[in-house]
Design a protein around this motif. Structure first.
Motif, PDB file in Angstrom:
ATOM      1  N   GLN A   1      42.880  54.620  23.663  1.00  0.00           N
ATOM      2  CA  GLN A   1      42.179  55.739  24.290  1.00  0.00           C
ATOM      3  C   GLN A   1      40.985  56.068  23.396  1.00  0.00           C
ATOM      4  OE1 GLN A   1      43.023  56.695  27.293  1.00  0.00           O
ATOM      5  NE2 GLN A   1      44.809  55.340  27.244  1.00  0.00           N
ATOM      6  N   PRO A   2      39.811  56.224  23.970  1.00  0.00           N
ATOM      7  CA  PRO A   2      38.597  56.376  23.128  1.00  0.00           C
ATOM      8  C   PRO A   2      38.507  57.752  22.471  1.00  0.00           C
ATOM      9  CG  PRO A   2      38.026  56.518  25.446  1.00  0.00           C
ATOM     10  CD  PRO A   2      39.493  56.255  25.404  1.00  0.00           C
ATOM     11  N   LEU A   3      39.274  57.930  21.420  1.00  0.00           N
ATOM     12  CA  LEU A   3      39.291  59.227  20.738  1.00  0.00           C
ATOM     13  C   LEU A   3      38.355  59.275  19.532  1.00  0.00           C
ATOM     14  CD1 LEU A   3      43.125  60.046  20.898  1.00  0.00           C
ATOM     15  CD2 LEU A   3      41.314  60.804  22.421  1.00  0.00           C
TER      16      LEU A   3
ATOM     17  N   LEU B   1      50.285  59.596  24.649  1.00  0.00           N
ATOM     18  CA  LEU B   1      49.108  58.748  24.869  1.00  0.00           C
ATOM     19  C   LEU B   1      49.556  57.480  25.591  1.00  0.00           C
ATOM     20  CD1 LEU B   1      46.997  58.686  21.582  1.00  0.00           C
ATOM     21  CD2 LEU B   1      46.560  59.976  23.658  1.00  0.00           C
ATOM     22  N   ALA B   2      48.721  56.992  26.489  1.00  0.00           N
ATOM     23  CA  ALA B   2      49.070  55.781  27.227  1.00  0.00           C
ATOM     24  C   ALA B   2      48.479  54.562  26.527  1.00  0.00           C
ATOM     25  CB  ALA B   2      48.530  55.870  28.649  1.00  0.00           C
ATOM     26  N   MET B   3      49.218  53.444  26.555  1.00  0.00           N
ATOM     27  CA  MET B   3      48.616  52.189  26.111  1.00  0.00           C
ATOM     28  C   MET B   3      47.587  51.788  27.166  1.00  0.00           C
ATOM     29  SD  MET B   3      51.663  49.907  24.450  1.00  0.00           S
ATOM     30  CE  MET B   3      50.585  48.724  23.648  1.00  0.00           C
ATOM     31  N   ASN B   4      46.533  51.162  26.739  1.00  0.00           N
ATOM     32  CA  ASN B   4      45.472  50.791  27.673  1.00  0.00           C
ATOM     33  C   ASN B   4      45.600  49.302  28.026  1.00  0.00           C
ATOM     34  OD1 ASN B   4      43.126  50.205  28.997  1.00  0.00           O
ATOM     35  ND2 ASN B   4      41.762  51.049  27.433  1.00  0.00           N
TER      36      ASN B   4
END
Lengths: 344, 97
Positions: free
Chosen positions: A180-182, A256-259
């Motif tokens: 996730q682009p954090l 958080l989800a895996m992408n």
């Protein structure tokens, strides 16, 4: 002061006395021998890193590697309690190493006064787990990329004022830091400036963020605890993104989800290789800008048929075979990104 | 007949939670953009100033996740919502300092 460039010979723990560990030996599921056989690398010995490193050493982890290229400043002393006024100007890794060795002579402490990207492979290979206490995003992304490449668990921590966060990355099992682009978007915007301007920007001093010892103690303590549970193979691991709010004393977790399209840890990129379409007239400069926007890279360099491509080249005019690979190198990547190109 | 909007939970973190005085709120909204508008209406001007640019757009550095997925990987603030979605909004946190 020099760092210890060459890893010391692996030696068994000394165990002057087990009395040192008498209280923790009473813990259910405890295995001091297992900890003594473990190696942990602490990336960055600032506020978080000094605390986790000391925790690891006092607990009797067999080998602790501390890595930092920075020197000690007066403004560090309110949080980084391994250092004193007399250490100002000295390399953090070296001083931390001295203090850690004194704290527990059972533990083999390796000090590396260098950037995380300069840690030799021989060191990475014997590391069981990495604790992230880095203070810049490029290095953090590089470290995450390396952990995915080498399948090493990473316990990430960060803080800002009263707030902190912890994330545990087990490559291919939990989301990596790129899933996730954090990573702050300013970095992406900065990365989009032309190379000349970028260099000028990088010469500016890094921004100063508010930081507090109490928050560092909580976050580093959780990082250490997660590391400990992982090494011992006990308890329930943190499987969510953990927020800590010190001002209102609250812990909150966020799933958080895996992408499935993550360019580091998804099967799509890792195993099959990703197909990337390039315009027939697209220049390397244009392609680089697209790579920056698509993958959040900083300053990509493109290798094709074993050569780096200059910005004026146009792949569409180079008789590229369908799905022929290009390799993209970047400061945020520990290994090149492989893309299978199709010209349209 | 009026369109039924899904009810979603918005979880606020760090400075937003401090300004809102609430950890989470439930709102009825079709997409993220509507959620932002409803939040700004609900809380005071400091909250709005923190979250939005002067032109009313969401400040670029705020993260918005829907069920753990960043809206940058979806359709941005136009991302549609469904009943029961969990939305998290927070600024980036720093390093090891």
């Amino acid at each position: 002061m020099a760092d210890q460039a060459k890893p010391e010979e692996k030696r068994p723990p000394i165990y002057h006395t087990f009395d040192r560990y008498a209280r923790q030996l009473l813990m259910d599921g405890w295995d001091q021998e297992k900890l003594a056989r473990s190696s942990v690398l602490v990336a960055g010995v600032g506020a978080l890193g000094t605390i986790t490193a000391l925790d690891l050493v006092l607990t009797g982890i067999g080998k602790v590697v501390v890595v930092d290229f920075d020197t000690i400043e007066m403004s560090n002393l309110s949080r980084q309690f391994l250092y004193t006024d007399q250490d100002i100007g000295e390399p953090k890794a070296v001083v931390a190493g001295q203090r850690l060795r004194a704290a527990n002579p059972d533990v083999q402490v390796l000090s590396l006064n260098r950037s995380i990207q300069q840690v030799p492979n021989t060191v990475w290979d014997e590391i069981d787990l990495i604790v992230d206490g880095l203070d810049n995003f490029e290095a953090r992304r590089w470290l995450n990329s390396l952990c995915v490449q080498k399948k090493k668990p990473l316990i990430h921590g960060g803080m800002f004022g009263w707030w902190g966060n912890v994330q545990r990355v087990i490559p291919f099992q939990t989301p990596c830091l790129e899933c996730q682009p954090l990573i702050p978007q300013e970095r992406l915007q900065k990365a989009c400036t032309p190379p000349g301007q970028r260099r000028k920007t990088e010469e500016e001093p890094p921004p100063k963020f508010p930081a507090l010892l109490s928050v560092a103690t909580v976050i580093a303590g959780i990082q250490f605890q997660e590391a400990l549970k992982h090494l011992l193979g006990i308890g329930k691991a943190l499987d969510n993104f953990l927020f800590y709010d010190g001002l209102y004393q609250r812990f909150t977790t966020l799933k958080l989800a895996m992408n499935p399209n993550c360019f580091l840890c998804s099967d799509r990129f890792r195993i099959k290789g990703e197909i990337f379409t390039i315009g027939r007239g697209e220049s390397i400069t244009e392609l680089k800008n697209r790579l920056i926007m698509t993958f959040g890279l900083l300053d990509p360099k493109i290798m094709f048929r074993g050569r780096l491509l200059s910005d004026d080249k146009i792949l569409g005019r180079m008789r590229v075979k369908k799905k022929e690979p290009i390799f993209v190198n970047d400061d945020s990547l520990a290994q090149p990104l492989k893309l299978l190109i199709v010209i349209k | 007949m009026a369109e039924t909007k899904p009810t979603v939970t918005v979880r606020l973190f760090t400075v937003l939670r401090m300004l809102a005085g609430e950890r989470e709120v439930q709102v009825e909204a079709l997409n993220v953009k509507e959620v932002i508008v409803l939040l700004v209406e609900r809380f005071d001007s400091k909250f709005q100033k923190m979250l939005l640019e002067k032109d009313g757009s969401l400040k670029h550095y705020f993260h918005v996740l829907i069920n753990g997925r960043h809206i940058r990987l979806l359709d941005g603030i136009q991302t549609s919502l469904k009943e029961g979605d969990i939305i998290a909004i927070f600024p980036p946190l720093g390093g090891g300092y």
